[in-house]
Design a protein around this motif. Structure first.
Motif, PDB file in Angstrom:
ATOM      1  N   SER A 136      -8.817   3.243   4.668  1.00 45.30           N
ATOM      2  CA  SER A 136      -7.932   3.631   5.773  1.00 45.30           C
ATOM      3  C   SER A 136      -7.034   4.785   5.325  1.00 45.30           C
ATOM      4  CB  SER A 136      -7.066   2.446   6.189  1.00 45.30           C
ATOM      5  OG  SER A 136      -6.108   2.176   5.191  1.00 45.30           O
ATOM      6  N   PRO A 137      -6.429   5.486   6.271  1.00 40.98           N
ATOM      7  CA  PRO A 137      -5.469   6.534   5.887  1.00 40.98           C
ATOM      8  C   PRO A 137      -4.329   5.980   5.026  1.00 40.98           C
ATOM      9  CG  PRO A 137      -6.086   6.798   8.181  1.00 40.98           C
ATOM     10  CD  PRO A 137      -6.692   5.494   7.721  1.00 40.98           C
ATOM     11  N   ASP A 178      -4.579   3.462   2.851  1.00 38.20           N
ATOM     12  CA  ASP A 178      -5.136   3.280   1.508  1.00 38.20           C
ATOM     13  C   ASP A 178      -5.219   4.615   0.773  1.00 38.20           C
ATOM     14  OD1 ASP A 178      -5.555   0.545   1.946  1.00 38.20           O
ATOM     15  OD2 ASP A 178      -7.615   0.852   2.645  1.00 38.20           O
ATOM     16  N   LEU A 179      -5.705   5.622   1.469  1.00 34.25           N
ATOM     17  CA  LEU A 179      -5.839   6.941   0.856  1.00 34.25           C
ATOM     18  C   LEU A 179      -4.484   7.535   0.505  1.00 34.25           C
ATOM     19  CD1 LEU A 179      -8.650   8.327   3.175  1.00 34.25           C
ATOM     20  CD2 LEU A 179      -8.875   7.701   0.761  1.00 34.25           C
ATOM     21  N   GLY A 180      -3.515   7.371   1.400  1.00 36.94           N
ATOM     22  CA  GLY A 180      -2.169   7.871   1.129  1.00 36.94           C
ATOM     23  C   GLY A 180      -1.560   7.187  -0.082  1.00 36.94           C
ATOM     24  N   ALA A 181      -1.775   5.867  -0.202  1.00 34.07           N
ATOM     25  CA  ALA A 181      -1.251   5.124  -1.353  1.00 34.07           C
ATOM     26  C   ALA A 181      -1.909   5.577  -2.656  1.00 34.07           C
ATOM     27  CB  ALA A 181      -1.465   3.630  -1.148  1.00 34.07           C
ATOM     28  N   ALA A 182      -3.134   6.078  -2.558  1.00 33.53           N
ATOM     29  CA  ALA A 182      -3.842   6.573  -3.740  1.00 33.53           C
ATOM     30  C   ALA A 182      -3.481   8.022  -4.060  1.00 33.53           C
ATOM     31  CB  ALA A 182      -5.347   6.451  -3.530  1.00 33.53           C
ATOM     32  N   THR A 206      -6.164  16.903   2.811  1.00 32.82           N
ATOM     33  CA  THR A 206      -7.470  16.515   2.274  1.00 32.82           C
ATOM     34  C   THR A 206      -8.137  15.508   3.195  1.00 32.82           C
ATOM     35  OG1 THR A 206      -6.739  16.928   0.013  1.00 32.82           O
ATOM     36  CG2 THR A 206      -8.660  15.511   0.287  1.00 32.82           C
ATOM     37  N   MET A 207      -7.362  14.521   3.666  1.00 32.03           N
ATOM     38  CA  MET A 207      -7.916  13.498   4.567  1.00 32.03           C
ATOM     39  C   MET A 207      -8.445  14.114   5.861  1.00 32.03           C
ATOM     40  SD  MET A 207      -5.480  10.173   4.456  1.00 32.03           S
ATOM     41  CE  MET A 207      -3.995  10.530   3.554  1.00 32.03           C
ATOM     42  N   ARG A 232     -14.289   9.200   3.198  1.00 29.98           N
ATOM     43  CA  ARG A 232     -13.234   8.180   3.144  1.00 29.98           C
ATOM     44  C   ARG A 232     -13.829   6.822   2.782  1.00 29.98           C
ATOM     45  NH1 ARG A 232     -13.126  11.656   6.936  1.00 29.98           N
ATOM     46  NH2 ARG A 232     -11.378  13.039   7.219  1.00 29.98           N
ATOM     47  N   ALA A 233     -14.515   6.785   1.654  1.00 34.76           N
ATOM     48  CA  ALA A 233     -15.170   5.558   1.213  1.00 34.76           C
ATOM     49  C   ALA A 233     -15.165   5.514  -0.310  1.00 34.76           C
ATOM     50  CB  ALA A 233     -16.601   5.515   1.729  1.00 34.76           C
TER      51      ALA A 233
END
Length: 112
Positions: free
Chosen positions: A29-30, A32-36, A42-43, A50-51
């Protein structure tokens, strides 16, 4: 033989998933990606995937079983911990007898 894969903790689960067409790649999810640390720019790129292949419980490691102090295990590379777990599973699957190989300081497993 032993292995650990996304969505499968062992080879039996892996082959079942493969035969059953189970998708084991996690969609992120956005949030999850933001937390990483992935930037919104980039998103937003159309070619950004996004996997991720996520392993279940990679942090679970029985340090005492493998002969490590908890602090020592915490400093180990997670890939090293996984290698030890998978190697032990392979030896267990092969019914290897404890003490048959020199230098093993850790395994306390004894065949039934």
């Amino acid at each position: 033989m032993a292995g650990r894969f996304p969505g499968a903790r062992n080879l039996d689960e892996f082959w079942r998933n493969l035969a059953g067409g189970v998708e084991s790649i996690a969609r992120l999810s956005p949030d999850d990606l933001g937390a990483a640390g992935v930037s919104p720019e980039t998103m937003a790129r159309p070619d950004y995937v996004r996997a991720s292949p996520v392993l279940d419980d990679p942090a679970l490691f029985d340090a005492t079983f493998f002969g490590f102090a908890p602090g020592e295990a915490a400093m180990m590379d997670p890939q090293h911990r996984l290698l030890l777990e998978i190697a032990h599973a392979a030896l267990e699957d092969a019914a290897a007898i404890r003490g048959a190989w020199r230098g093993a300081r850790a395994c306390s497993w004894v065949p039934p």
